[in-house]
Design an enzyme around this catalytic site. Sequence first.
Site, PDB file in Angstrom:
ATOM      1  CB  CYS A   2      -0.960   0.034   1.175  1.00 49.89           C
ATOM      2  SG  CYS A   2      -1.985  -1.431   1.345  1.00 49.89           S
ATOM      3  NE  ARG A  27       4.871   1.333  -0.121  1.00 50.20           N
ATOM      4  CZ  ARG A  27       5.717   1.188   0.894  1.00 50.20           C
ATOM      5  NH1 ARG A  27       6.982   1.523   0.747  1.00 50.20           N
ATOM      6  NH2 ARG A  27       5.310   0.714   2.050  1.00 50.20           N
ATOM      7  CD1 TRP A  74      -1.767  -6.804  -1.143  1.00 46.84           C
ATOM      8  CD2 TRP A  74      -1.450  -5.940  -3.154  1.00 46.84           C
ATOM      9  NE1 TRP A  74      -1.428  -7.826  -1.979  1.00 46.84           N
ATOM     10  CE2 TRP A  74      -1.223  -7.329  -3.225  1.00 46.84           C
ATOM     11  CE3 TRP A  74      -1.305  -5.177  -4.320  1.00 46.84           C
ATOM     12  CZ2 TRP A  74      -0.868  -7.977  -4.401  1.00 46.84           C
ATOM     13  CZ3 TRP A  74      -0.949  -5.823  -5.492  1.00 46.84           C
ATOM     14  CH2 TRP A  74      -0.735  -7.201  -5.522  1.00 46.84           C
ATOM     15  CG  ASN A 100      -0.060   2.090   3.945  1.00 40.62           C
ATOM     16  OD1 ASN A 100      -1.060   2.138   3.227  1.00 40.62           O
ATOM     17  ND2 ASN A 100       1.107   2.592   3.567  1.00 40.62           N
ATOM     18  N   GLY A 101      -1.546  -1.027   6.914  1.00 41.68           N
ATOM     19  CA  GLY A 101      -1.445  -1.882   8.088  1.00 41.68           C
ATOM     20  C   GLY A 101      -2.711  -2.699   8.299  1.00 41.68           C
ATOM     21  CD  GLU A 481      17.286 -14.035  -5.344  1.00 39.00           C
ATOM     22  OE1 GLU A 481      16.999 -12.923  -5.838  1.00 39.00           O
ATOM     23  OE2 GLU A 481      16.707 -14.504  -4.346  1.00 39.00           O
ATOM     24  CE  LYS A 485      15.182 -11.508  -7.684  1.00 38.16           C
ATOM     25  NZ  LYS A 485      14.530 -12.076  -6.526  1.00 38.16           N
ATOM     26  CD  GLU A 488      10.493 -12.414  -6.423  1.00 39.77           C
ATOM     27  OE1 GLU A 488      10.278 -11.852  -5.330  1.00 39.77           O
ATOM     28  OE2 GLU A 488      11.557 -12.250  -7.052  1.00 39.77           O
ATOM     29  CG  HIS A 504      17.405 -37.743  -1.387  1.00 43.24           C
ATOM     30  ND1 HIS A 504      17.599 -38.990  -0.841  1.00 43.24           N
ATOM     31  CD2 HIS A 504      18.638 -37.183  -1.515  1.00 43.24           C
ATOM     32  CE1 HIS A 504      18.901 -39.177  -0.632  1.00 43.24           C
ATOM     33  NE2 HIS A 504      19.546 -38.092  -1.038  1.00 43.24           N
ATOM     34  CE  LYS A 603      12.136  -3.428  -3.878  1.00 44.34           C
ATOM     35  NZ  LYS A 603      12.914  -4.495  -4.537  1.00 44.34           N
TER      36      LYS A 603
END
Length: 608
Positions: A2, A27, A74, A100-101, A481, A485, A488, A504, A603
Site C-alpha cells: 500500500c 509497492r 492492496w 496502511n497496516g 534465488e 526470480k 516472481e 531424493h 515491494k
Amino acid sequence: MCGIVAYLGQREATPILTEGLKRLEYRGYDSAGIAVIRDGELLIRRSVGRISALEQKIGSDLAGTTVGIAHTRWATHGAPTESNAHPHCDANGRLALIHNGIIENYRVLRTFLEEQGIEFASETDTEVLAQLIGHFYDGNLGKAVRRALREVRGTFGIAVLHVDEPDTIVAARRGSPLIIGIGKDEYVIASDASAIIQHTPQVIYLSDNEVAVVSRDGFHTTNLEAAPVTKEIEEVEWKLEQLELGEHQHFMAKEIFEQPEALRNGMRGRIELPDGKVVLGGLAPAMRELVRCKRIILTACGTAWHASLVGEYLIEDIARIPCEVEYASEFRYRNPLISDGTVVIAISQSGETADTLAALREAQEKGALTLGIVNSVGSTIARETDAGVYLHVGPEIGVASTKAFTGQVTILAMLAALLGRRRHMSHAACQEYLNALSKMPEAIEKALELTSQTRQIAARFIESNNWLYLGRGLQYPIALEGALKLKEISYIHAEGLPAAEMKHGPIALINEDMPVVIIAVHDHLYEKVVSNIEEVRSRGGHVIAVATEGDENIRHLAEDILYVPDVPAALQPLVTVIPLQLLAYHAAVLRGCDVDKPRNLAKSVTVE
C-alpha cells in the site's frame, strides 16, 4: 504494501498527490483513491485498478485545493472494490482517513460502533478506524486520533483530514512506515521517500506510537498520551534521477545493470586494501561485543533470506563463527534459544519488513545484540537495532530484488572478513580476499554481457511451465534465488534445490520437457555437480549450465552454457546470480508480464 501520500501547502494538491501515488506504484496495489477539502466540503474519488483509472475520475472539481490525502490499497480485509478502496469516512462524511497496516481488533471495535448506531459502507478494518476517530472527535483532530489509537491493536500508518480543520493533517504510525517531508511553506507526508524527494530532501521519520499534527503554521509530534516528542530533521540521500527509468524499459532491467556501480558505492570507503582492513562505521557501537560473539543468527525473508544463506557460508568459513539462518516469519512465533554471546542480524532491503522487524524485537526481548543490514536510510530496522550497516545501493523500485541482493551479499562478505581478521585471519589472506572483492564490480560487468544469450534461452523455454534450479555449497542459495526470480515475475513454476537432493524425490519430475539450470562453476564441488548433470541428462532433461569461463569440459554435458568470470570461490555467488536474474527478466518480458509490478506481490511487505 500500500502507499500513502498527503499534501498541505501553497500549491495545487491534486497533481502532487497523483504524482506521488505513481511514485509508489512499485509497492503493489489493486485500488486507489484521493480526498481533498475545498470550500468546506470533503471531495473523494476512488477506483479499482491502476492510478490512470483514478485520474479519469478526478475531473476538474478537485482543482483549486491545497490540502489532500491519497492512497494505493492492496486488499487485505475485503475484496478490491471501489467501496473498499481508501480514503474512508466517518458517519458524518466530514472526516477522511487513509491507512496502511492491519487493525487486529477491528471486529470488536466495529461491534462497539454499531451499538452506537453507526452504519458501515465497506468490509474493511480501515473504515472501523475512520469511524472510531469520528466517534471521538470533539473539535480537536489530533486529540481524537490519539484517543482512538489507544484502543487499537495492530499496525497502522495513517493520514487524516477533517472538514472542520481544513488546514490540518494528522499522521500517525505503528509498525508501518511514515515520513514527513518538510519544504518551504509545505509538507508532503508519505509511506516512502520516493514520493517526497522531488519536493524536498528534508524529512522526519515517525517512530512507533507517534502522532504528528501538521498545519500551515508548522508541525508538532507527540506520543499517544500527548507527551511532546522531539524529532530530528534528516536528509534523504537518494536523488530524483535515481527513480527514473532512463534508457531502460523496466526498473528491474535498470537495477540489474546498476549492480556494478551499486556495489562500488556499497564498498566505497569501507575497504582499506593497504591495511587489509574492513571499516564498517555503523557497527562501531557494537564492535567489542560483536567480535567476541559465540553465535550469529541471520534472520530475513524472501531474497534477503537467500542472501543470508550465502552469508552463513561466508561467516562460518572465513570468520569461523557458528552461524544459522532463520526465516523471520518462523523465528517470531517460536521460542528461540538466545544464549549469552548470540548476535542476531536482521536483513531487509526496505528496513520495514513486518516479519523481520518482529523477529528482531523477539531477539531484543531475549537479550541478544541486534544488528541491521538494510538499504533504506532511516527505516525502522535501522533505528531499532543496536548498530548496523546500510547497503548504499540506491533506491530499488522493481518488486523483484536484484541489486539489493548483491548488495546484501557484499556487506556479508565484508562482515565475514572484518570478523575473520579480528579473530584469526592473517593480514595477507585478508588483503587478498578484499582485493578480489573490490574487483567484483568489473566481474559483474562481464557477466552482464550474457543478456543476449539469456534472452535466446528464455525464448526457447517460455512455454515450459516447470523449471528446476540446482546448485551445491555456496551455489545452493543462488539456485533458490534464481528459481524465486523466475516465479516472481514470469509466473513460471520453478524449484531450487541442493543438487544432491534431486535424487531424493524431485528426479521423478525430470523429462525432456523440463529445463534444468545447474550452477557448475569450478570449486571443490565441481566433480559432484558434474555427476548431477549426468543424472539429469540420463532422464532427458535439458541442461542449462552456469559455468566458469574457460571450462571446455562442460560443453559435452550441457545444451546451453552461460559462462561467468573466474573469481575466487567465496565470491562466486556475486557473478553466478547475474545470468539467473537476466534469464528471469527476459522470460517475463517475452511472456508479456508486468515485470516491475508482478501480480499479488508488493515491494515492501509491511503486514503479516
